[in-house]
Structures are given as C-alpha cells and as structure tokens.
Design a protein around this motif. Structure first.
Motif, PDB file in Angstrom:
ATOM      1  N   SER A  88     -15.738   6.616  -8.181  1.00  0.00           N
ATOM      2  CA  SER A  88     -15.388   7.175  -9.480  1.00  0.00           C
ATOM      3  C   SER A  88     -14.510   6.333 -10.287  1.00  0.00           C
ATOM      4  CB  SER A  88     -14.510   8.449  -9.109  1.00  0.00           C
ATOM      5  OG  SER A  88     -13.872   8.562 -10.158  1.00  0.00           O
ATOM      6  N   ARG A  89     -14.717   5.812 -11.335  1.00  0.00           N
ATOM      7  CA  ARG A  89     -14.160   5.033 -12.204  1.00  0.00           C
ATOM      8  C   ARG A  89     -12.618   5.605 -12.794  1.00  0.00           C
ATOM      9  NH1 ARG A  89     -15.267   0.130 -14.336  1.00  0.00           N
ATOM     10  NH2 ARG A  89     -13.630   0.189 -15.951  1.00  0.00           N
ATOM     11  N   ALA A  90     -12.847   6.839 -12.970  1.00  0.00           N
ATOM     12  CA  ALA A  90     -11.662   7.347 -13.429  1.00  0.00           C
ATOM     13  C   ALA A  90     -10.729   7.535 -12.297  1.00  0.00           C
ATOM     14  CB  ALA A  90     -11.823   8.916 -13.880  1.00  0.00           C
ATOM     15  N   MET A  91     -11.173   7.728 -11.094  1.00  0.00           N
ATOM     16  CA  MET A  91     -10.152   7.774  -9.819  1.00  0.00           C
ATOM     17  C   MET A  91      -9.462   6.222  -9.762  1.00  0.00           C
ATOM     18  SD  MET A  91      -9.339  10.405  -8.849  1.00  0.00           S
ATOM     19  CE  MET A  91      -8.273   9.750  -7.598  1.00  0.00           C
ATOM     20  N   MET A  92     -10.508   5.201 -10.099  1.00  0.00           N
ATOM     21  CA  MET A  92     -10.062   3.862  -9.864  1.00  0.00           C
ATOM     22  C   MET A  92      -8.810   3.580 -10.503  1.00  0.00           C
ATOM     23  SD  MET A  92     -12.753   1.019  -8.665  1.00  0.00           S
ATOM     24  CE  MET A  92     -13.962   1.240  -9.458  1.00  0.00           C
ATOM     25  N   LEU A  93      -8.709   4.222 -11.861  1.00  0.00           N
ATOM     26  CA  LEU A  93      -7.730   3.657 -12.662  1.00  0.00           C
ATOM     27  C   LEU A  93      -6.416   5.084 -12.412  1.00  0.00           C
ATOM     28  CD1 LEU A  93      -9.633   3.260 -16.110  1.00  0.00           C
ATOM     29  CD2 LEU A  93      -8.344   1.736 -14.547  1.00  0.00           C
ATOM     30  N   ALA A  94      -6.902   6.119 -11.801  1.00  0.00           N
ATOM     31  CA  ALA A  94      -5.740   7.236 -11.896  1.00  0.00           C
ATOM     32  C   ALA A  94      -5.095   6.927 -10.690  1.00  0.00           C
ATOM     33  CB  ALA A  94      -6.266   8.443 -11.896  1.00  0.00           C
ATOM     34  N   SER A  95      -5.551   6.376  -9.532  1.00  0.00           N
ATOM     35  CA  SER A  95      -4.971   6.265  -8.084  1.00  0.00           C
ATOM     36  C   SER A  95      -3.652   5.530  -8.124  1.00  0.00           C
ATOM     37  CB  SER A  95      -5.816   5.881  -7.259  1.00  0.00           C
ATOM     38  OG  SER A  95      -6.319   4.375  -7.288  1.00  0.00           O
ATOM     39  N   PRO A  96      -3.678   4.442  -8.940  1.00  0.00           N
ATOM     40  CA  PRO A  96      -2.167   3.906  -8.874  1.00  0.00           C
ATOM     41  C   PRO A  96      -1.170   4.844  -9.611  1.00  0.00           C
ATOM     42  CG  PRO A  96      -3.850   2.262  -9.639  1.00  0.00           C
ATOM     43  CD  PRO A  96      -4.565   3.629  -9.493  1.00  0.00           C
ATOM     44  N   LEU A  97      -1.397   5.399 -10.400  1.00  0.00           N
ATOM     45  CA  LEU A  97      -0.770   6.414 -11.264  1.00  0.00           C
ATOM     46  C   LEU A  97      -0.107   7.684 -10.153  1.00  0.00           C
ATOM     47  CD1 LEU A  97      -2.218   6.654 -14.609  1.00  0.00           C
ATOM     48  CD2 LEU A  97      -0.185   5.219 -13.820  1.00  0.00           C
ATOM     49  N   ILE A  98      -1.154   8.197  -9.466  1.00  0.00           N
ATOM     50  CA  ILE A  98      -1.130   9.124  -8.607  1.00  0.00           C
ATOM     51  C   ILE A  98       0.058   8.581  -7.418  1.00  0.00           C
ATOM     52  CG2 ILE A  98      -2.002  10.538  -6.624  1.00  0.00           C
ATOM     53  CD1 ILE A  98      -4.704  10.650  -8.237  1.00  0.00           C
ATOM     54  N   ALA A  99      -0.206   7.317  -7.160  1.00  0.00           N
ATOM     55  CA  ALA A  99       0.603   6.937  -6.171  1.00  0.00           C
ATOM     56  C   ALA A  99       2.014   6.606  -6.634  1.00  0.00           C
ATOM     57  CB  ALA A  99      -0.061   5.418  -5.563  1.00  0.00           C
ATOM     58  N   ALA A 100       2.234   6.232  -7.694  1.00  0.00           N
ATOM     59  CA  ALA A 100       3.580   5.997  -8.194  1.00  0.00           C
ATOM     60  C   ALA A 100       4.183   7.308  -8.260  1.00  0.00           C
ATOM     61  CB  ALA A 100       3.409   5.451  -9.720  1.00  0.00           C
ATOM     62  N   LEU A 101       3.453   8.248  -8.608  1.00  0.00           N
ATOM     63  CA  LEU A 101       3.881   9.622  -8.957  1.00  0.00           C
ATOM     64  C   LEU A 101       4.348  10.197  -7.443  1.00  0.00           C
ATOM     65  CD1 LEU A 101       4.167  11.410 -11.570  1.00  0.00           C
ATOM     66  CD2 LEU A 101       2.607  12.736 -10.528  1.00  0.00           C
ATOM     67  N   ALA A 102       3.568  10.086  -6.512  1.00  0.00           N
ATOM     68  CA  ALA A 102       3.773  10.606  -5.283  1.00  0.00           C
ATOM     69  C   ALA A 102       5.136   9.897  -4.699  1.00  0.00           C
ATOM     70  CB  ALA A 102       2.719  10.279  -4.310  1.00  0.00           C
ATOM     71  N   MET A 103       5.172   8.510  -5.073  1.00  0.00           N
ATOM     72  CA  MET A 103       6.446   7.778  -4.517  1.00  0.00           C
ATOM     73  C   MET A 103       7.662   8.061  -5.301  1.00  0.00           C
ATOM     74  SD  MET A 103       8.379   5.005  -5.049  1.00  0.00           S
ATOM     75  CE  MET A 103       7.902   4.464  -6.411  1.00  0.00           C
ATOM     76  N   LEU A 104       7.643   8.603  -6.594  1.00  0.00           N
ATOM     77  CA  LEU A 104       8.739   9.052  -7.218  1.00  0.00           C
ATOM     78  C   LEU A 104       9.199  10.465  -6.604  1.00  0.00           C
ATOM     79  CD1 LEU A 104       7.880   8.062 -10.837  1.00  0.00           C
ATOM     80  CD2 LEU A 104       9.293   6.815  -9.141  1.00  0.00           C
ATOM     81  N   VAL A 105       8.172  11.161  -6.258  1.00  0.00           N
ATOM     82  CA  VAL A 105       8.522  12.679  -5.904  1.00  0.00           C
ATOM     83  C   VAL A 105       9.369  12.372  -4.435  1.00  0.00           C
ATOM     84  CG1 VAL A 105       7.621  14.610  -5.043  1.00  0.00           C
ATOM     85  CG2 VAL A 105       6.659  13.685  -7.016  1.00  0.00           C
ATOM     86  N   THR A 106       8.642  11.648  -3.527  1.00  0.00           N
ATOM     87  CA  THR A 106       9.186  11.072  -2.316  1.00  0.00           C
ATOM     88  C   THR A 106      10.779  10.683  -2.542  1.00  0.00           C
ATOM     89  OG1 THR A 106       6.923  10.776  -1.321  1.00  0.00           O
ATOM     90  CG2 THR A 106       8.749  10.289  -0.079  1.00  0.00           C
ATOM     91  N   GLY A 107      10.802   9.841  -3.681  1.00  0.00           N
ATOM     92  CA  GLY A 107      11.922   9.339  -3.784  1.00  0.00           C
ATOM     93  C   GLY A 107      13.043  10.440  -3.973  1.00  0.00           C
ATOM     94  N   SER A 108      12.649  11.287  -4.862  1.00  0.00           N
ATOM     95  CA  SER A 108      13.572  12.472  -5.287  1.00  0.00           C
ATOM     96  C   SER A 108      14.135  13.273  -4.014  1.00  0.00           C
ATOM     97  CB  SER A 108      12.981  13.042  -6.494  1.00  0.00           C
ATOM     98  OG  SER A 108      12.555  12.469  -7.431  1.00  0.00           O
ATOM     99  N   ILE A 109      12.847  13.454  -3.242  1.00  0.00           N
ATOM    100  CA  ILE A 109      13.312  14.191  -1.952  1.00  0.00           C
ATOM    101  C   ILE A 109      14.233  13.625  -1.064  1.00  0.00           C
ATOM    102  CG2 ILE A 109      12.361  15.185   0.272  1.00  0.00           C
ATOM    103  CD1 ILE A 109       9.734  15.595  -1.350  1.00  0.00           C
ATOM    104  N   LEU A 110      14.001  12.179  -1.042  1.00  0.00           N
ATOM    105  CA  LEU A 110      15.016  11.353  -0.243  1.00  0.00           C
ATOM    106  C   LEU A 110      16.292  11.316  -0.558  1.00  0.00           C
ATOM    107  CD1 LEU A 110      14.709   9.274   2.168  1.00  0.00           C
ATOM    108  CD2 LEU A 110      14.511   7.460   0.829  1.00  0.00           C
ATOM    109  N   PHE A 111      16.494  11.168  -2.010  1.00  0.00           N
ATOM    110  CA  PHE A 111      17.846  11.095  -2.635  1.00  0.00           C
ATOM    111  C   PHE A 111      18.816  12.585  -2.229  1.00  0.00           C
ATOM    112  CE2 PHE A 111      15.988   8.606  -6.220  1.00  0.00           C
ATOM    113  CZ  PHE A 111      16.272   7.479  -5.751  1.00  0.00           C
TER     114      PHE A 111
END
Lengths: 363, 307
Positions: free
Chosen positions: A11-34
């Motif tokens: 999926s080309r769409a997922m190829m572009l979206a997955s870095p954004l999903i990853a960044a978002l997941a990392m930010l959410v995890t970050g907030s939980i860690l905070f």
C-alpha cells in the motif's frame, strides 16, 4: 478477533502514513511516560515537543542538530536501499572530525580562504577511508560489514581519545584533554548572526538534493535499488554486488565525515574526547523513519533533532533525565517497524462461518 | 614477567570471557533456529542495569541475576513479537532493539551511577582451591563462570542429541519443510529467541555484578557485538564458543595487564585490541567461504510465514 491478510500489492498510502503513525504512537507513549514520571502530561508535552521550536533561537538549534543527522542519514539510506548495512557512521564521523581537526591545527594561524575547503575535503576523505575498511573486507573476504563497521566505531573513539590526550592536546589548555580552539579561517560561517546553525546545514540540503538525483536519475542508483529489492533479479541482470558495497560505503563514509567536520568546525570548535552524542547511530533511525528516501530523511532528521532539543529542554525545565531522548529514539523505530506491517498486510475482521449466507455458498 | 603475573592474567581471562560465553551461546541457539538478533548489545545493557538495580534494592545477587534474566527475556520478547509475529526485517529490528536498549538502560540507571554492590563471591573448594598454581587457575571462580561452561556443554548435547535440539536446527535450516511435517516453527523460534535474550541479560548482569560491580552508561562497550561476531567465529558450534570467548577474554585482559607486562603503548591502543582482534579473526574465518556456508543455518535472517 481479526486476522492479518496479505495485500495484493504494497500500500503506497501506508508507506507514507506509517512514519506518521509511528511518530504519533511515540508522542502518545511519551505523554504516558511523562505522567508516569509525575509530570503534567500536556505541559511536559508542550515543553518537550513544541516550545523548543517556538523561538528563532530554538529553530536555529533544531537545524544545527539536524545537520549531522541529515548528512549521515542520507548516506546510510543509500546503502540500506541496496541492503548494504553501514552501522559505523559514528566512527566515520569521528574520523572525519579528526582529519579536519588535523588540518585546522596544522594550518593554525593561517588566515586563508582555502583552509575550510581543505578541512571539508580532509573530513570527507577521513570518513571515506574509515568506511573503505568494511567495504574492502566485505568484498574481498566476505566479512559481515555490520560487525566490522561497528567494531571500527570503538577504534575511532579510542583514536580520538588518544589524540586529544596526547599529540593534539592544547599545550596551554591546563591539561584538559582537548585541542586548541580552531581559528576563524577554520570555522564554518554562521547562517544567521546570533544563531549557532552554520553553513554545514546548506551542505546537508545539497546532500539531500544530490542523493535524490542519484537515486532517481542515475543508473548506479537504479542498480542499487534493484539489488536491495530483489537480489536474484540483480544477479540475473549482471549487476555487480561489490560495486554496490563500495559505492554505498564510500558515499555514506564521506557524508558522515562531513558531518564530523560540521561539528568540530561548527558548534564545538575544537577536538574533544567525544565529538558526537551518537549521531551516527541516531541516523540509522533517521534513515528508516525517512523511508530510505532523501526527502523523508530530511523530515525524519528534523523530528529526531526535536527529540534531542526537547530532551535538553525537558532536562532543564522539568528535571527529566536526559536519557529519555534515547528511549524515545528507540521507541520511534520500533513503532515504525511495527506500523510497516500495514504496508504489506491489512486487518481482516474474522467472518463468522457458522451460518454462511446463501450468496457465499453459491459463490 | 613472573608466574604470579601469568596466573593473575589467566584467571582474570575467565571473568572477561564469561559474559561473552553466555551471550554468544544464547545467540547461537537463536541463530540455529534461523533468527539473527542484532539487539544483543541492547539486551546486555538492559540486563546489566536491571541486575544491578535489583541487587542494590534487594541485596541479593541471585535475585539480581534472576531479574537480569527476566529483563533479557522481556527485551527479546519485543524483538520476537516484531520479527516473528509482525514479520519485520530482522536486521532493522535488531538495530532498533540495541538503540532502544542503550536509551532504556541509561534511563533506568540514572539514579544508580556511583553506587556499588559486593561483587559475586568466588567459590572455595576444600583442598583444591589451595593447590599451588592449579588452585587460583581453576578453583577460585564464582559460580557463574562454572555454570557458563556447563551451559555450553549442555547446549552442545541439546542441539546434537535431543528432540528439541533437532527441531530447532530443522527450523533454522528449512522452516517450510519443518512446518510441512507439523513442527511449530514460530513457537520454536520464539523459544530460541527468548533463551538467547535470557542469556544475554545474564551476560550483561555478570558485567555489572562481577567484573566491575557498578553501573556505568554504555558499560558493555560493544561486548554484545563481539558476542555476535563470536557466533560466526564459532561457526555455529557451541564448543567453539568457549574457545573464542576465552581467547577474547585474554585479549581484553591484555589491555589491563599490557603496561605491567612492559608494553610501552598508550592505553587507548591496548583498549583497541578486542575490537581489532574481532575484525582480524572475522576475516580469517570468513575468507574461506566454505567454512561459513557449510555451517551457517540456511534460513538465518529470513522470516517465515505459514500460508
């Protein structure tokens, strides 16, 4: 319950979206860690990820930190595309810094226009020479380039340590293990007065453009991409694997070397026991998060740079441990790899088969 | 160079070799099942910090080692989940695990810097430990040193003679065939990866609890990568792991004893020895493609998905 189903094509769409999903997941995890660390999550989130980029000085720092990450990341990405894994960029960066530092110290006091170009050349060659070792051993003796390039990182660190403790130590430096400060002619010009970001950032943009052209419009770039995606096809087409290995290592070594020059002729201004807080390793994450694409690398490097700057801000303002930066960097890559699953697979809700509809039976 | 010096040198070799014996033999099992885990360095660091933390808090070295074992398994579970369940690229995932481990261990260990624990005690065997020459050379180590060697012997036997050993090898050589005759490929690979993680965790803890009883950021200094190289040197055979690890232990110790032995070389060059030696031996072993190709598990690094 649902199960994974292979997509007919990636999926080309997922190829572009997955870095954004990853960044978002990392930010959410970050907030939980905070929250876990006793911080008010929204405030900590703001201090870490937004505030650093709200001032001009902050943006300058962001670009400054992004520079070595872009340079190293672009170089590594070219190799990773061809399945050539240079893991030793931090060592090549260190050797580039040493080579440029030797030039700067040798011509100390010479006020001439050519000192800086000579340092850049020496740095690129220093990085290339260090990268040539794993390339040679891989092509000649079939030795894992991952392990060799990595071992050489430690050797480069120790060499730098020896030099600043010994031959290159500043005689008037009160015995501190560091070289003399470089002169004006051996220091990269600043882009904007008052900010620390220097000309190396322009160099990194040139590298992005050059890498984009190389991957898109040259036969060598095409050859490397085919070798990475389908080794069998590359073999059948008669593409030379050793050529790919050499090209990947020399290019990424030169870029890492330039990154080293950007540090010692830029914000550091001298040789120190350590010239990189692991930029060469963070660049591995940058390359993957950037989808091994030059423009992607640029964006990923900015994100990674924000993690460094935010980490420093959080340390000062919230007394959070600085190690949190490394934790976020690793998490980001994990999430990206996990999100990549959706490029090739999709979730398919499990259909109850106990009472199949008539139409399904007919089919 | 007197005899006492040689004895001290040889005896400290065993200590330096033990983390490598543990981490390499665990990785060997994982690789025999077809999984290349480049996250060893990260697992060892997390093992080192959790082992040290648990010991500081409980005062028990046994609990420290157990915590490191569990932490190593937890780290390799992340790796296994990504690689075996989500089918991610093994090289990229392993690198991610190492980078994550470096960050996580620094984060966990931020309050531990500067603390110390009593190191793992040496065992004492009646009569034997007091023998001249042989005593200090063979009978005055801590329990982990002996256990690590026993472990390798047990692994050699397990891989060659037992049902599960044969299954692990089958899964590493030909996962599709193994799957076709009903072997649970993914489960076996999970087991091998978890075992590898557990051993790397304990190997890391041995560094922070026995070799230098303290926590320093990045204290494994590339031991995880050297352990990975050792599996190649050992051509995937357990008994060679011990030989390789003790050879490297010797090279590592040389940097501390080198100047005492009259080598007038700056300490940084002596510290380079283990890394340079790793490269040199890799070249010697790999230059003959036959030794590598004959022994390397056929599916090493390749993911398996049952369809």
């Amino acid at each position: 319950m649902s199960r994974l189903e292979a997509r007919p094509e990636p999926s080309r769409a997922m190829m572009l979206a997955s870095p954004l999903i990853a960044a978002l997941a990392m930010l959410v995890t970050g907030s939980i860690l905070f929250l876990f660390l006793g911080q008010e999550p929204l405030h900590a989130f703001y201090v870490y990820f937004i505030k650093p980029a709200t001032t001009l000085y902050g943006v300058g720092e962001l670009l400054l930190k992004a520079t070595p990450l872009i340079l190293c990341g672009v170089g590594l990405a070219i190799g990773f595309r061809a399945d050539v894994h240079n893991i030793g960029a931090d060592g090549q960066l260190t050797m580039g810094a040493i080579a440029a530092g030797c030039v700067a110290l040798y011509f100390d006091g010479v006020e001439a226009q050519w000192v800086l170009p000579l340092m850049l050349l020496a740095g690129a060659l220093g990085g290339m020479a260090w990268a040539a070792i794993p390339a040679l051993l891989r092509t000649r003796f079939n030795t894992s380039e991952i392990l060799v390039s990595l071992m050489l990182v430690y050797v480069a660190y120790l060499l730098l340590s020896y030099l600043v403790h010994g031959p290159l130590r500043d005689p008037d430096g009160f015995n501190f293990p560091q070289s003399k400060m470089f002169g004006d002619s051996a220091t990269l010009p600043l882009l904007v007065e008052g900010l620390r970001v220097n000309a190396a950032f322009i160099l990194s943009l040139v590298a992005v453009a050059g890498a984009w052209f190389f991957c898109r419009h040259t036969f060598a770039g095409y050859r490397m991409q085919v070798s990475g995606m389908s080794p069998a096809a590359a073999l059948y087409a008669g593409f030379s694997a050793p050529k790919n290995v050499w090209l990947a290592f020399l290019v990424s070594g030169a870029m890492a070397g330039l990154a080293g020059v950007g540090e010692v002729a830029g914000p550091i201004g001298q040789l120190q026991p350590s010239v990189s807080p692991g930029y060469g390793f963070a660049a591995i994450i940058v390359a993957y998060v950037g989808r091994l694409h030059p423009v992607g690398v640029l964006l990923a490097a900015l994100l990674m740079s924000l993690l460094y700057i935010g980490g420093e801000a959080a340390q000062i303002e919230l007394q959070l441990p600085s190690a949190i930066t490394g934790l976020f960097q690793g998490l980001l890559l994990f999430y990206l790899l996990a999100a990549d699953l959706f490029i090739h697979y999709r979730f398919k809700p499990r259909v109850r088969v106990a009472t199949p509809a008539k139409s399904e039976i007919a089919a | 160079m007197n005899t006492e010096y040689v004895i001290a040198f040889l005896a400290s070799t065993a200590g330096a070799a033990t983390p490598l014996v543990l981490a390499s033999s665990g990785e060997l099992v994982a690789e025999r099942s077809g999984v290349l885990n480049l996250g060893l360095e990260g697992i060892m660091l997390v093992g080192a910090v959790t082992g040290f933390m648990a010991t500081v808090h409980t005062g028990s070295l046994t609990l420290g080692l157990a915590a490191a074992l569990a932490a190593g398994m937890a780290m390799s579970l992340i790796f296994g989940f990504l690689v075996l369940t989500l089918q991610t690229n093994q090289v990229a995932t392993g690198l991610a695990l190492t980078l994550f481990g470096i960050g996580l261990s620094a984060f966990l260990g931020r309050d531990l810097v500067g603390q110390t624990v009593a190191p793992l005690p040496a065992l004492s065997f009646p009569v034997l430990s007091d023998l001249p020459f042989v005593g200090p050379l063979l009978f005055r180590f801590d329990a982990v040193v002996y256990l690590s060697v026993l472990l390798v012997i047990a692994l050699g036997w397990m891989l060659a003679r037992t049902r599960i050993g044969l299954q692990i090898r089958a899964v590493g050589e030909a996962p599709h065939s193994a799957h076709a005759i009903g072997m649970p490929v993914i489960k076996l690979r999970y087991a091998a990866v978890l075992f590898g993680g557990a051993m790397a965790g304990v190997g890391g803890a041995y560094m922070s609890l026995a070799l230098t009883p303290m926590w320093v950021e990045g204290m494994t200094a590339g031991r995880g990568w050297i352990a990975l190289a050792q599996v190649v040197f050992a051509t995937w055979k357990p008994r060679n792991v011990v030989l390789g690890a003790y050879l490297f232990g010797g090279v590592t110790v040389l940097q501390f004893h080198g100047q005492g032995m009259g080598l007038a070389v700056p300490s940084q060059f002596l510290s380079m020895l283990p890394y340079v030696a790793t490269i040199v031996i890799l070249v010697i072993i790999c230059r003959d493609p036959k030794t590598i190709l004959l022994n390397k598990p056929m599916s090493l690094g390749q993911n398996f998905k049952a369809d």
